[in-house]
Design a protein around this motif. Structure first.
Motif, mmCIF file in Angstrom:
data_model
loop_
_atom_site.group_PDB
_atom_site.id
_atom_site.type_symbol
_atom_site.label_atom_id
_atom_site.label_comp_id
_atom_site.label_asym_id
_atom_site.label_seq_id
_atom_site.Cartn_x
_atom_site.Cartn_y
_atom_site.Cartn_z
ATOM 1 N N SER A 293 -10.405 11.890 -11.220
ATOM 2 C CA SER A 293 -11.695 12.492 -11.530
ATOM 3 C C SER A 293 -11.726 12.471 -13.113
ATOM 4 O O SER A 293 -12.977 12.295 -13.484
ATOM 5 C CB SER A 293 -11.110 14.023 -11.114
ATOM 6 N N LEU A 294 -10.678 12.657 -13.910
ATOM 7 C CA LEU A 294 -10.833 12.562 -15.146
ATOM 8 C C LEU A 294 -11.452 11.219 -15.525
ATOM 9 O O LEU A 294 -12.308 11.018 -16.630
ATOM 10 C CB LEU A 294 -9.356 12.707 -15.811
ATOM 11 N N ILE A 297 -15.094 11.431 -14.803
ATOM 12 C CA ILE A 297 -15.779 12.282 -16.364
ATOM 13 C C ILE A 297 -15.823 11.642 -17.371
ATOM 14 O O ILE A 297 -16.837 11.732 -18.248
ATOM 15 C CB ILE A 297 -14.848 13.435 -16.410
ATOM 16 N N ARG A 298 -14.831 10.719 -17.668
ATOM 17 C CA ARG A 298 -14.870 10.311 -19.126
ATOM 18 C C ARG A 298 -16.107 9.188 -19.002
ATOM 19 O O ARG A 298 -16.736 8.994 -19.945
ATOM 20 C CB ARG A 298 -13.455 9.225 -19.384
ATOM 21 N N VAL A 300 -18.705 9.281 -17.268
ATOM 22 C CA VAL A 300 -19.973 10.010 -17.384
ATOM 23 C C VAL A 300 -20.251 10.414 -18.708
ATOM 24 O O VAL A 300 -21.356 10.171 -19.402
ATOM 25 C CB VAL A 300 -20.077 11.101 -16.295
ATOM 26 N N VAL A 301 -19.081 10.947 -19.344
ATOM 27 C CA VAL A 301 -19.430 11.848 -20.656
ATOM 28 C C VAL A 301 -19.752 10.468 -21.643
ATOM 29 O O VAL A 301 -20.710 10.552 -22.527
ATOM 30 C CB VAL A 301 -18.056 12.190 -21.133
ATOM 31 N N ILE A 320 -15.721 16.778 -25.734
ATOM 32 C CA ILE A 320 -15.399 16.708 -24.563
ATOM 33 C C ILE A 320 -14.710 15.541 -24.081
ATOM 34 O O ILE A 320 -13.591 15.008 -23.507
ATOM 35 C CB ILE A 320 -16.525 16.617 -23.383
ATOM 36 N N GLU A 321 -15.200 14.351 -24.619
ATOM 37 C CA GLU A 321 -14.473 12.955 -24.600
ATOM 38 C C GLU A 321 -13.150 12.886 -25.164
ATOM 39 O O GLU A 321 -12.211 12.432 -24.408
ATOM 40 C CB GLU A 321 -15.175 11.949 -25.347
ATOM 41 N N VAL A 324 -10.899 14.998 -22.676
ATOM 42 C CA VAL A 324 -10.688 14.208 -21.732
ATOM 43 C C VAL A 324 -9.447 13.048 -21.936
ATOM 44 O O VAL A 324 -8.614 12.848 -20.989
ATOM 45 C CB VAL A 324 -11.767 13.726 -21.142
#
Ligand code: ADP
Length: 507
Positions: A293-294, A297-298, A300-301, A320-321, A324
């Motif tokens: 998941s992480l 997320i990375r 996408v960010v 955020i990046e 993460v």
């Protein structure tokens, strides 16, 4: 061939007032089949002097008061504790003297009559023999008494309860600790059967053991539980031996506390196993689900931060990046650490450490550049070694730390030196350095050497140490003595930063 029997000799002292009485006796003694050496004394004083000077087997005393009062001499012999039998010779009609002498401890008496010279030698010999046997017996009894005393002392001072039971299983003896452990007085327990103390679930087995032991079988130590007089249960370990024709003697060691600890340990181990299973589950979940998941997320960010319309949010997206990334690094470190803890050794393959170092340096170029940190290296063209791919974590963690702890615009150097059978890998920085008292502990898990402000998991160096150990190598940190550390062109040596020095055997 029959050997002539050796004449066995005895030495007799004869207290006799009348010397003419001695001669017939001496003659009779010479005819005798065993030799009697006869010595004489004609006064009580002479008697006592001779007794103190030589060893005699028997004292023969004529009763002829007042000059030779055998009773007085006997009295002194007894008082002075001469170890000798005394035989009294009394005239006919003096029997009551003989009785008195016997009462005072004389061994025997003879009455002077015609036959007495020829009767006397065998009588003397018998008296000496009997006296000797009696003395030996006495000595033996004395020894037995001593032994018994000694046994009783052991019996009552040993640190374990000891009991004796007869063939019917009844207590016939027990020591002081036996009383303590059962709570019964010895008198109360004597005659009681051991089965009366036993907890019911131990009854059958213990009876069986007792029966088999009486038949001569060797039964290894076993456990029982008994009820004390106050009703409390006590766990005992029984070691017993058969007493032939009688019953058994046993030692009953109190193992209640030991059993309690064992039980606690069992519960603790079960709990530990449970928590280990949970830990394993957690690590699995972490490995597969959280990390996946992480990573998504990375990604996408990362994409979002490239969108032109979102540039106004770039700062937030960077936060955020970064976070993460930290999470991913932490999870990866934990995974690696757990894996490494669980293995006893690593498979090795031919790898080039120069290539590994260069790959890692490449990976960190951007991060270093972002901080203005310059990475320089001094590596042999090739550094072949038999290592496990985990070796990458050594370079990775050391370089990552060196950059992390470097000041902005600092310099990090990576070096590999071929030392023949091993390589030395050096990662140098010009950061704050590591105080001597932290130089060892930082390699322990979660030990962060007081750098609470700097981001990290505290696992990196523990991983380095473990990987290096699994390669039979070593790792340590020393101070970096940098030339021109201040950068003002003045060449002076100064302590600045750290050098992590890793040794890796080639094979
Ligand atoms: P982390 O860096 O994630 O805290 P590490 O195990 O890699 O965990 O390091 C443990 C500690 O050792 C760090 O917290 C830091 O105090 C110290 N340390 C490691 N490398 C350096 C370095 N190059 N310079 C100064 N201190 C360091």
């Amino acid at each position: 061939m029959v050997r002539p029997m050796k004449k066995q000799g005895v030495r007799v002292l004869f207290g006799e007032l009348y010397t003419d009485e001695v001669e017939p006796l001496r003659r009779a003694m010479e005819d005798c089949w065993f030799s009697i050496e006869l010595d004489t004394a004609s006064t009580p004083e002479e008697c006592l002097v001779k007794l103190s000077e030589r060893d005699y087997d028997l004292l023969l005393l004529d009763y002829a008061p007042p000059k030779m009062n055998a009773i007085d001499v006997l009295d002194t012999v007894k008082r002075k504790k001469y170890n000798i039998p005394v035989v009294i010779v009394s005239g006919e009609g003096d029997e009551e003297v003989a009785v008195r002498a016997m009462k005072m401890g004389a061994y025997d008496y003879v009455v002077k009559n015609d036959r007495y010279p020829s009767n006397l030698p065998p009588l003397l010999r018998k008296a000496i023999k009997k006296y000797r046997t009696d003395k030996e017996k006495e000595k033996l009894y004395e020894e037995i008494r001593g032994l018994k005393n000694y046994m009783e002392k052991i019996y009552n001072t040993v640190a374990d309860p000891i009991y004796v039971i007869d063939r019917e299983g009844r207590f016939v003896d027990l020591n002081r600790l036996g009383e303590e452990i059962t709570g019964y007085k010895k008198e109360e327990l004597l005659g009681m059967r051991f089965t009366e103390l036993l907890a019911p679930e131990y009854l059958e087995k213990t009876k069986e053991n007792f029966r088999r032991r009486l038949q001569g079988e060797d039964i290894p130590p076993y456990e029982v539980e008994i009820f004390r007089k106050d009703g409390k249960r006590v766990a005992l370990e029984i070691r017993a031996t058969r007493l032939e024709g009688f019953g058994e003697i046993g030692v009953a060691r109190d193992i209640t506390e030991q059993k309690r600890l064992e039980e606690e340990l069992r519960e603790h181990t079960a709990e530990l196993e449970k928590s280990n299973t949970l830990k394993g589950l957690f690590i699995d979940i972490m490995g597969h689900d959280l990390l996946n998941s992480l990573t998504v997320i990375r990604g996408v960010v990362n994409l979002l931060s490239k969108e032109r319309e979102l540039q106004g949010y770039k700062r937030h997206l960077d936060v955020i990046e970064n976070n993460v990334n930290r999470l991913i690094k932490t999870l990866e470190d934990v995974q690696v650490y757990v894996k490494l803890r669980g293995v006893g050794g690593l498979n090795r393959e031919e790898m080039d450490l120069t290539e590994v170092a260069l790959n890692v340096i490449r990976d960190y170029q951007n991060i270093a550049a972002a901080k203005g940190v310059e990475i320089t290296w001094n590596l042999p063209p090739k550094s072949p070694a038999k290592v496990n791919p985990f070796i990458r974590h050594v370079f990775d963690n050391l370089l990552s730390n060196a950059i992390k702890y470097s000041p902005e615009n600092g310099r990090v150097e990576v070096e590999i030196i071929d030392k023949g059978e091993r390589y030395e890998v050096l990662v140098k920085d010009r950061g704050p350095g590591i105080p001597d008292e932290h130089k060892e502990v930082i390699f322990q898990r979660f030990e962060r050497g007081g750098k609470k402000g700097v981001k990290g998991t505290g696992l990196g160096l523990a991983i380095v140490k473990r990987v290096v150990e699994l390669h039979n190598g070593s790792v340590k940190v020393i101070d970096n003595v940098a030339k021109d550390a201040a950068g003002d062109g003045e060449i002076k040596e100064e302590k600045k930063g750290s050098v992590f020095l890793v040794t890796i055997p080639k094979l």
